[in-house]
Write an enzyme that holds these catalytic residues in place. Sequence first.
Site, PDB file in Angstrom:
ATOM      1  N   CYS A 136       9.066   3.735  22.522  1.00  0.00           N
ATOM      2  CA  CYS A 136       7.804   3.747  21.784  1.00  0.00           C
ATOM      3  C   CYS A 136       6.887   4.838  22.324  1.00  0.00           C
ATOM      4  CB  CYS A 136       7.132   2.377  21.873  1.00  0.00           C
ATOM      5  SG  CYS A 136       5.534   2.340  21.058  1.00  0.00           S
ATOM      6  N   CYS A 139       3.204   3.902  22.463  1.00  0.00           N
ATOM      7  CA  CYS A 139       2.826   2.993  23.556  1.00  0.00           C
ATOM      8  C   CYS A 139       2.777   3.753  24.890  1.00  0.00           C
ATOM      9  CB  CYS A 139       3.832   1.863  23.712  1.00  0.00           C
ATOM     10  SG  CYS A 139       4.390   1.137  22.191  1.00  0.00           S
ATOM     11  N   ASP A 140       3.749   4.617  25.128  1.00  0.00           N
ATOM     12  CA  ASP A 140       3.933   5.169  26.476  1.00  0.00           C
ATOM     13  C   ASP A 140       3.657   6.662  26.602  1.00  0.00           C
ATOM     14  OD1 ASP A 140       4.727   2.628  27.287  1.00  0.00           O
ATOM     15  OD2 ASP A 140       6.795   2.990  26.690  1.00  0.00           O
TER      16      ASP A 140
END
Length: 312
Positions: A136, A139-140
């Site tokens: 992701c 997300c990261d």
Amino acid sequence: MAEIITRCAIIGGGPAGYTAAIYASRANLAPLLIEGMQPGGQLTTTTEVENFPGYPQGISGPEMMEEFRLQAQRFGTDIRLGVVTSVDFSSRPFRLTLDNGDIIVAKTVIIATGASARYLGLPDEQKYMGMGVSACATCDGFFYRNRTVAVVGGGDTACEEAVYLASLAKQVYLIVRKPALRASKVMQERVFNTPNIKVLFNCNTAGLYGEEVVEGARLIERKGEAEERSFDLPIDGFFLAIGHTPNTTLFQGKLDMDGNGYIKVESPSTRTSVPGVFAAGDVCDPSYQQAVNAAAAGCRAAMDADRFLIED
Ligand code: NDP
């Protein structure tokens, strides 16, 4: 432990689930929707959604899902956080058990559990999970500002993630196993027009290396061909974007599925192999996997459930 009785239980809080809830509420089915571990579904891990009609300027995935959710609530959907841990479709009404022990007794069930990101299956992916391996970018990606990352895959997801990461990272490599991208033309152009993305065609990942965190990937170019060569690619982050697996473990042996685990429906209806159980969205759609398709299928599932209850 409580027993909750409903005419229509919807499993999954993504575009298919929320749309089914909007239609089922408006048809007076008083639906109960169980949102699962990731309310909003996969769209909560995307950046801009530019192709959902009605948003000419685009909208962020999480924002769009919140609007779907509010619309379902406006018409009275009972939305609950929780995970369905088992289902009993052997007789009607159906019984769903939640992780808190509650039992939902439902006359109809709409399955909209979506799909999850796939991994290559390398032991190194587990070894470096959260230590440089991610599925992701949204997300990261933040952790890789001014660093070097690789994205695996040649579809729209991979291109989208590569472009997103390129806005944060110093250098992005796109590792593509074939000599061409599968992504739509518009996404391909974005990739080729981003100066800090380099596409590595004909490359497969054999493994990752690094002391404690990912420091590089071992790649094989032109695997199995006369010119095959192996090389190390120094990177700080390794992002997977190679497609999805349907979230159907819960329903194995209970509903007919295809060889890849997608629930079979009597298309264009959303009827599954069990009368009264319907499926909508990515959980039964290996081909289109678009929010707008999932939403449309959610609408059909609610209408199918309503018709089923009328005829029952
Ligand atoms: P896709 O199935 O379209 O693409 C998967 C990619 O991963 C392919 O390039 C495939 O390679 C590659 N791949 C699969 N397995 C491996 C492996 N073991 N090793 C290396 N590479 C591998 O999945 P996506 O998630 O990209 O997209 C799914 C759907 O969602 C599509 O319909 C897409 O159009 C849509 N989508 C649309 C977006 C948008 O319009 N904004 C954004 C994101 C997704 P190969 O080509 O060789 O098979």
